[in-house]
Design an enzyme around this catalytic site. Structure first.
Site, PDB file in Angstrom:
ATOM      1  N   GLU A 163       0.846  -1.192   0.000  1.00 27.18           N
ATOM      2  CA  GLU A 163       0.000   0.000   0.000  1.00 27.18           C
ATOM      3  C   GLU A 163       0.879   1.238   0.000  1.00 27.18           C
ATOM      4  O   GLU A 163       1.875   1.305   0.730  1.00 27.18           O
ATOM      5  CB  GLU A 163      -0.905   0.009   1.239  1.00 27.18           C
ATOM      6  CG  GLU A 163      -1.708   1.293   1.415  1.00 27.18           C
ATOM      7  CD  GLU A 163      -2.532   1.292   2.699  1.00 27.18           C
ATOM      8  OE1 GLU A 163      -3.006   0.206   3.100  1.00 27.18           O
ATOM      9  OE2 GLU A 163      -2.689   2.370   3.306  1.00 27.18           O
ATOM     10  N   GLU A 168      -2.241  11.394   3.707  1.00 30.94           N
ATOM     11  CA  GLU A 168      -3.214  11.174   4.765  1.00 30.94           C
ATOM     12  C   GLU A 168      -3.262  12.428   5.631  1.00 30.94           C
ATOM     13  O   GLU A 168      -2.255  13.112   5.817  1.00 30.94           O
ATOM     14  CB  GLU A 168      -2.835   9.971   5.632  1.00 30.94           C
ATOM     15  CG  GLU A 168      -2.906   8.635   4.921  1.00 30.94           C
ATOM     16  CD  GLU A 168      -2.530   7.497   5.854  1.00 30.94           C
ATOM     17  OE1 GLU A 168      -3.447   6.802   6.341  1.00 30.94           O
ATOM     18  OE2 GLU A 168      -1.323   7.307   6.088  1.00 30.94           O
TER      19      GLU A 168
END
Length: 276
Positions: A163, A168
């Site tokens: 990933e 974020e």
């Protein structure tokens, strides 16, 4: 002595040329646009480019104890005035036999690629408990309900599939952005492959979030300023499962500590571009 100015000038030319060469060599080789969405349409998102991932995992909650539903409704995802609006809302919503008090959207790109540069110009939502992300997963992830799993590619469980978190942001840490890489050796709450910094006005102004990914490393930056590089010395299945196609995801997750006064906030995306 009269030759010194000439010699000095010649040296300056060589030095300048060397500096220019060095600068050019550091420029990304990914300069061919291979996929993009400029969000020039109006209304629903382009279904030839995006898939709404809405299917709840087993147990009825999204991973990490999230408390929202992801929907395919215009209320949560729409294009207007050249921008994608991905909206998190406080509302009671019943879906798949589960009642939740918040909705949002989770998009999968129908495009996947190996190595390249991703650029996303975006404004982020606000609110303690909001967790917007722009990220990537290997299309071989075995995740029921994901677009590529539905196409028959799901063979590998997370985090072994790999990933890449381009961006974020947690509403409880307003203006701090983070990038991370999850693998079999570094994942979830124990992820160590991570970096970030404070960016002023991430929710009031557009910023360009960028990933450059080649066979050796990943470089993460905002507005052209690098904040993290992932380049493991030893590359194996546990540290570098990044040798095959990954696809893009956009979502706003809602965490259990959501501010009770939260009503609605959006991730506003100007464009997404992929270069190779």
């Amino acid at each position: 002595m009269r030759f010194l100015p000439v010699l000095f000038f010649s040296f300056l030319l060589v030095f300048t040329s060397s500096c220019k060469k060095s600068k050019n060599e550091s420029v990304s080789s990914f300069d061919t646009l291979v996929w993009s969405d400029e969000f020039d349409n109006s209304g629903a998102i382009d279904s030839t480019k995006w898939f709404h991932q809405t299917q709840l995992p087993a147990g009825g909650d999204w991973y990490g104890g999230l408390i929202n539903h992801y929907t395919n409704r215009l209320e949560n995802t729409f294009v207007k005035d050249g921008f994608l609006n991905l909206v998190a809302k406080k509302e009671v919503f019943n879906d798949q036999g589960e009642i939740k008090n918040y909705t949002s959207a989770r998009l999968n790109s129908k495009f996947a690629f190996t190595y390249g540069k991703v650029e996303v110009r975006v404004k982020l939502p606000t609110g303690i408990g909001t967790w917007p992300a722009i990220w990537m997963l290997n299309k071989n992830i075995d995740e029921p309900g994901a677009y590529w799993e539905k196409q028959g590619y799901g063979t590998t469980y997370w985090p072994v599939c790999g990933e890449i978190d381009i961006l974020e942001h947690w509403g409880g840490k307003q203006n701090r952005i983070q990038s991370a890489v999850h693998t079999g050796s570094s994942a979830g709450d124990d992820v160590v492959n991570v970096g970030g910094r404070i960016i002023e006005n991430v929710s009031n102004e557009f910023h360009i979030y960028e990933l450059e990914w080649d066979e050796n490393k990943m470089i993460f930056s905002v507005d052209g300023i690098e904040h993290y590089t992932y380049k493991p010395e030893i590359k194996n299945a546990d540290t570098w499962p990044f040798t095959s196609d990954q696809y893009l995801l956009l979502n706003i997750a809602i965490e259990p500590d959501i501010d009770p006064s939260f009503e609605e906030s959006a991730m506003v995306v100007d464009y997404i571009r992929v270069y190779q």
